[in-house]
Design a protein around this motif. Structure first.
Motif, PDB file in Angstrom:
ATOM      1  N   UNK A 185       6.357  36.695  22.144  1.00  0.00           N
ATOM      2  CA  UNK A 185       7.400  36.600  22.060  1.00  0.00           C
ATOM      3  C   UNK A 185       7.438  38.475  22.964  1.00  0.00           C
ATOM      4  N   UNK A 186       6.405  39.649  22.503  1.00  0.00           N
ATOM      5  CA  UNK A 186       6.524  40.438  23.564  1.00  0.00           C
ATOM      6  C   UNK A 186       6.561  40.342  25.020  1.00  0.00           C
ATOM      7  N   UNK A 187       6.447  39.186  25.512  1.00  0.00           N
ATOM      8  CA  UNK A 187       6.230  38.993  27.208  1.00  0.00           C
ATOM      9  C   UNK A 187       7.582  37.857  27.560  1.00  0.00           C
ATOM     10  N   UNK A 188       8.680  37.158  26.062  1.00  0.00           N
ATOM     11  CA  UNK A 188       9.587  37.417  26.176  1.00  0.00           C
ATOM     12  C   UNK A 188      10.749  38.005  26.084  1.00  0.00           C
ATOM     13  N   UNK A 189      10.639  39.036  25.368  1.00  0.00           N
ATOM     14  CA  UNK A 189      11.177  40.216  25.648  1.00  0.00           C
ATOM     15  C   UNK A 189      11.359  41.013  26.809  1.00  0.00           C
ATOM     16  N   UNK A 190      10.180  41.440  27.099  1.00  0.00           N
ATOM     17  CA  UNK A 190       9.896  41.395  28.450  1.00  0.00           C
ATOM     18  C   UNK A 190      10.882  40.556  29.735  1.00  0.00           C
ATOM     19  N   UNK A 191      10.647  39.466  29.999  1.00  0.00           N
ATOM     20  CA  UNK A 191      11.203  38.374  30.998  1.00  0.00           C
ATOM     21  C   UNK A 191      12.601  38.301  30.570  1.00  0.00           C
ATOM     22  N   UNK A 192      13.464  38.078  29.579  1.00  0.00           N
ATOM     23  CA  UNK A 192      14.674  38.601  29.067  1.00  0.00           C
ATOM     24  C   UNK A 192      15.387  39.087  29.170  1.00  0.00           C
ATOM     25  N   UNK A 207      -2.739  44.376  27.729  1.00  0.00           N
ATOM     26  CA  UNK A 207      -2.856  45.325  29.292  1.00  0.00           C
ATOM     27  C   UNK A 207      -1.032  44.699  30.055  1.00  0.00           C
ATOM     28  N   UNK A 208      -1.489  42.896  30.289  1.00  0.00           N
ATOM     29  CA  UNK A 208      -0.645  42.511  31.089  1.00  0.00           C
ATOM     30  C   UNK A 208       0.686  42.645  30.005  1.00  0.00           C
ATOM     31  N   UNK A 209       0.803  42.723  29.437  1.00  0.00           N
ATOM     32  CA  UNK A 209       2.204  42.887  28.042  1.00  0.00           C
ATOM     33  C   UNK A 209       2.653  44.379  28.656  1.00  0.00           C
ATOM     34  N   UNK A 210       1.884  45.632  28.850  1.00  0.00           N
ATOM     35  CA  UNK A 210       2.573  46.139  28.475  1.00  0.00           C
ATOM     36  C   UNK A 210       3.042  47.009  30.082  1.00  0.00           C
ATOM     37  N   UNK A 211       2.175  46.366  30.646  1.00  0.00           N
ATOM     38  CA  UNK A 211       2.319  46.400  32.526  1.00  0.00           C
ATOM     39  C   UNK A 211       4.092  45.507  32.634  1.00  0.00           C
ATOM     40  N   UNK A 212       4.630  44.230  31.947  1.00  0.00           N
ATOM     41  CA  UNK A 212       5.514  44.229  31.963  1.00  0.00           C
ATOM     42  C   UNK A 212       6.558  44.544  31.243  1.00  0.00           C
ATOM     43  N   UNK A 213       6.212  44.647  29.951  1.00  0.00           N
ATOM     44  CA  UNK A 213       7.114  45.622  29.387  1.00  0.00           C
ATOM     45  C   UNK A 213       7.764  47.281  30.547  1.00  0.00           C
ATOM     46  N   UNK A 214       6.392  47.717  31.021  1.00  0.00           N
ATOM     47  CA  UNK A 214       7.317  48.943  32.227  1.00  0.00           C
ATOM     48  C   UNK A 214       7.831  48.526  32.969  1.00  0.00           C
ATOM     49  N   UNK A 215       7.575  47.514  34.055  1.00  0.00           N
ATOM     50  CA  UNK A 215       7.841  46.826  35.264  1.00  0.00           C
ATOM     51  C   UNK A 215       9.627  46.782  34.870  1.00  0.00           C
ATOM     52  N   UNK A 216       9.732  44.948  33.162  1.00  0.00           N
ATOM     53  CA  UNK A 216      10.844  45.404  33.486  1.00  0.00           C
ATOM     54  C   UNK A 216      11.552  46.687  33.266  1.00  0.00           C
TER      55      UNK A 216
END
Length: 168
Positions: free
Chosen positions: A46-53, A92-101
Motif C-alpha cells: 500500500x505504501x509503495x502503491x501510494x508513491x507509485x500512483x 529504506x526503499x519505501x522511504x526513498x520511493x516516497x521522497x523521490x515521488x
C-alpha cells in the motif's frame, strides 16, 4: 493572483509526507508485512502503491517530468500492489520511493499556478471522452495520499504501533 504558485494551498502536504516517511522508515519487515485483512495488501504494498500512483497521476497522466528519477519509471504498468505483490519492499526503499515521488509533487507546487490548474488533460488512448484538469489530478493525488495514510494508520493502530500523526 495570476502567476502565484499553488504551494500556499497545499502547505501541509510536505509535512504530511515527512511524517509518513518518518513512520515508514522506523517500521520493521514484520510490521510492513501486516495485512489489515486477508483480502487487502500488506502495508509495504500500500505504501509503495501510494508513491507509485503519485508518479502515474502526475507524470504519466499530467505530463510532469521526473518519473525516471523515481523507482517507478513505468508507473502505468509496474506498481507495488497493483501489479506486483511478489517483490517485497523494505522500509529504506519505501522511504526513498516516497521522497523521490514527492519531489515531483514539489515541482508541481512550485510551478503550477491557479491558471494552470484549469488546463485540460486528454488521453485519447483511454477511450471515449477521458479528460481531467491539472487541478483534478493534483486534488486526486493529495486525496489518495491521505486515503492511504489513514489506511496505514488504521492497521498500525490495531497493531498497537506508532501512527502517522497528521494533526501534530
Amino acid at each position: 493572483m495570476t502567476g502565484q504558485t499553488i504551494r500556499p494551498a497545499f502547505r501541509v502536504w510536505p509535512e504530511y509526507d515527512r511524517r509518513l516517511r518518518e513512520v515508514v522508515g522506523a517500521m520493521t519487515a514484520e510490521e510492513l508485512a501486516i495485512k489489515p485483512s486477508p483480502d487487502r495488501w500488506p502495508l509495504w504494498a500500500s505504501i509503495g502503491h501510494l508513491a507509485c500512483q503519485r508518479v502515474f497521476g502526475l507524470c504519466d497522466v499530467a505530463g510532469e517530468p521526473g518519473a525516471e528519477t523515481t523507482a517507478f519509471p513505468n508507473a502505468g504498468f509496474d506498481c507495488p500492489g497493483d501489479d506486483d505483490l511478489e517483490h517485497v519492499w523494505e522500509a529504506d526503499a519505501l522511504v526513498d520511493a516516497l521522497a523521490s515521488s514527492f519531489r515531483i509533487i514539489e515541482g508541481c507546487l512550485d510551478r503550477w499556478t491557479l491558471d494552470t490548474l484549469g488546463e485540460e488533460i486528454r488521453i485519447d488512448d483511454w477511450g471515449g471522452e477521458w479528460a481531467r484538469t491539472r487541478g483534478d489530478m493534483l486534488a486526486r493525488t493529495f486525496a489518495h495520499d491521505v486515503w492511504h495514510i489513514t489506511e496505514l494508520n488504521e492497521a498500525l493502530g490495531v497493531a498497537g504501533l506508532r501512527q502517522v500523526d497528521l494533526w501534530e
